[in-house]
Design a protein around this motif. Structure first.
Motif, PDB file in Angstrom:
ATOM      1  N   ASP A  30       0.820  -1.212   0.000  1.00 26.65           N
ATOM      2  CA  ASP A  30       0.000   0.000   0.000  1.00 26.65           C
ATOM      3  C   ASP A  30       0.853   1.261   0.000  1.00 26.65           C
ATOM      4  O   ASP A  30       0.544   2.239  -0.687  1.00 26.65           O
ATOM      5  CB  ASP A  30      -0.933   0.014   1.215  1.00 26.65           C
ATOM      6  CG  ASP A  30      -2.095  -0.958   1.073  1.00 26.65           C
ATOM      7  OD1 ASP A  30      -2.334  -1.437  -0.061  1.00 26.65           O
ATOM      8  OD2 ASP A  30      -2.760  -1.241   2.084  1.00 26.65           O
ATOM      9  N   GLN A  34       0.805   3.920  -3.061  1.00 27.37           N
ATOM     10  CA  GLN A  34       0.431   5.311  -2.812  1.00 27.37           C
ATOM     11  C   GLN A  34       1.527   6.258  -3.282  1.00 27.37           C
ATOM     12  O   GLN A  34       1.248   7.299  -3.900  1.00 27.37           O
ATOM     13  CB  GLN A  34       0.139   5.542  -1.332  1.00 27.37           C
ATOM     14  CG  GLN A  34      -0.280   6.979  -1.028  1.00 27.37           C
ATOM     15  CD  GLN A  34      -0.586   7.208   0.447  1.00 27.37           C
ATOM     16  OE1 GLN A  34      -0.608   6.271   1.241  1.00 27.37           O
ATOM     17  NE2 GLN A  34      -0.832   8.455   0.813  1.00 27.37           N
ATOM     18  N   THR A  84      -8.691   2.172  -3.518  1.00 27.74           N
ATOM     19  CA  THR A  84      -8.530   2.988  -2.315  1.00 27.74           C
ATOM     20  C   THR A  84      -9.795   3.761  -1.941  1.00 27.74           C
ATOM     21  O   THR A  84      -9.798   4.497  -0.953  1.00 27.74           O
ATOM     22  CB  THR A  84      -7.372   3.984  -2.504  1.00 27.74           C
ATOM     23  OG1 THR A  84      -7.646   4.800  -3.655  1.00 27.74           O
ATOM     24  CG2 THR A  84      -6.050   3.252  -2.688  1.00 27.74           C
TER      25      THR A  84
END
Length: 384
Positions: A30, A34, A84
């Protein structure tokens, strides 16, 4: 906003800074996703329009917008936004799709090179890559403008296709050769449009190109006419384009012979994967590496194919190879650098002074890296 360009006084100073030469601390998927997604947004903000900057150069700073890769970045941002639950990314993706419509040529084609290229040259490959963005933008928004742009583009592509199924016309002025096997990824874009319109002539054009491409595949899975500048030693990147296109069409049409052709190449690449998970930047026709640097874009593309082939075949070797490739890719991404052009970006080569995208962080490298990590996350979720 426009970021100020950073320049180095000398290569010696660049090496001293160590940007892009070392292995970095890795985090959970993650965090890496990101960082890459935010890097792409900064690359868009760094331009004077709504396209995505081609690259961040350690020597020259941010470059101009790049129509080709902006087109296929769109689906990645849409998917990441859904993953997300953050519509910021889909909104940005639709801005990119709007910009691609604004700059689409009257013929339906998309130009070669960055937005400042002069003269403007309509190009098959770049047009095919924009089909991915327009079709996903249409599915996301139900806005007919995107579908109309895609239909206009494929009509131009179909009319430009040679009788034998390849495209010798409208090749990129930045490619050394007129005929390119990796244009099968553009045919995959046409297949995406066919899946929406069900226009049989499009399917015929896709199959014609596939039939020609398969004549270029050797017994060991290596392809002729498959590089921008060295057909005897093709880039891992263009090898990745080719098997992506073949596999994508094979899965979309549920055609086992196409999938097996991609699998043949993918299995050979598993055999030459290095212990750290990487792949050398170029291979000759015997699958012998001819460079020591790694093409990170190509590695991510091939990892994507390994994930998809694991799903199709259940062969655990594909899963292991893809996971090792992703682990290596993560180690080359710097999540802690204060320079916004470096933080979260993916280099063209590892080390950064290698032969592909030298001293540059490329927008399409970040895109394919994200795609491969998101595929890995789906497998992690399915394991629980």
């Amino acid at each position: 906003m426009i970021f100020k360009r950073r320049s180095f006084q000398s290569i010696r100073e660049l090496v001293k800074d160590k940007a892009g030469f070392g292995i970095n601390k890795t985090f959970d998927n993650d965090s890496h996703l990101q960082a890459a997604a935010e890097w792409i947004l900064r690359a868009q903000e760094a331009t004077e329009d709504k396209g995505v900057s081609r690259m961040y150069s350690l020597l020259k700073g941010w470059g101009p917008s790049y129509p080709e890769t902006t087109g296929y970045i769109i689906p990645t941002l849409i998917e990441y936004g859904k993953k997300t639950n953050n519509d910021k990314f889909s909104k940005r993706a639709l801005e990119m799709a709007d910009w691609e419509i604004e700059i689409q040529l009257e013929s339906g084609a998309v130009m070669a090179g960055t937005i400042d290229a002069n003269p403007v040259a309509p190009t098959i490959f770049n047009t095919g890559q924009n089909l991915f963005g327009w079709i996903d933008a249409y599915k996301e928004s139900n806005d007919e403008r995107y579908l109309n742009a895609a239909v206009k583009a494929v009509k131009w592509m179909k009319e430009a296709q040679d009788e034998e199924g390849c495209w010798a016309k409208f090749h990129s002025p930045f490619a050394k050769f007129k005929v390119n096997t990796y244009n099968i990824r553009s045919a995959w874009g046409m297949c995406k449009v066919f899946n929406v319109t069900q226009e049989r002539e499009l399917l015929s054009a896709v199959e014609k190109n596939m039939n020609w491409v398969l004549t270029q595949q050797n017994e060991n899975g290596w392809f002729d006419n498959n590089c921008l500048n060295d057909n005897k030693n093709p880039l891992t990147h263009t090898i990745g384009y080719t098997i992506e296109g073949i596999l994508g069409i094979g899965l979309a049409l549920n055609e086992p012979s196409y999938i097996l052709a991609a699998q043949k190449t993918a299995e050979e690449l598993l055999k030459v994967q290095q212990h750290d998970g990487s792949l050398p930047g170029r291979f000759n026709e015997k699958w012998k590496p001819v460079e020591s640097w790694i093409c990170l874009t190509g590695l991510a593309q091939i990892a994507i194919c390994w994930w998809l082939l694991y799903d199709y075949t259940g062969n655990d070797n594909f899963k292991k190879g893809a996971a090792k490739a992703n682990a290596f890719l993560k180690s080359t991404q710097d999540l802690e650098n204060r320079n916004p052009g470096i933080r979260g970006g993916i280099k063209g080569s590892f080390p950064v002074n290698g032969g592909y995208g030298k001293y540059q962080y490329l927008n399409w490298a970040a895109k394919f890296f994200m795609d491969s990590l998101m595929l890995e996350d789906k497998h992690i979720e399915n394991d629980y």
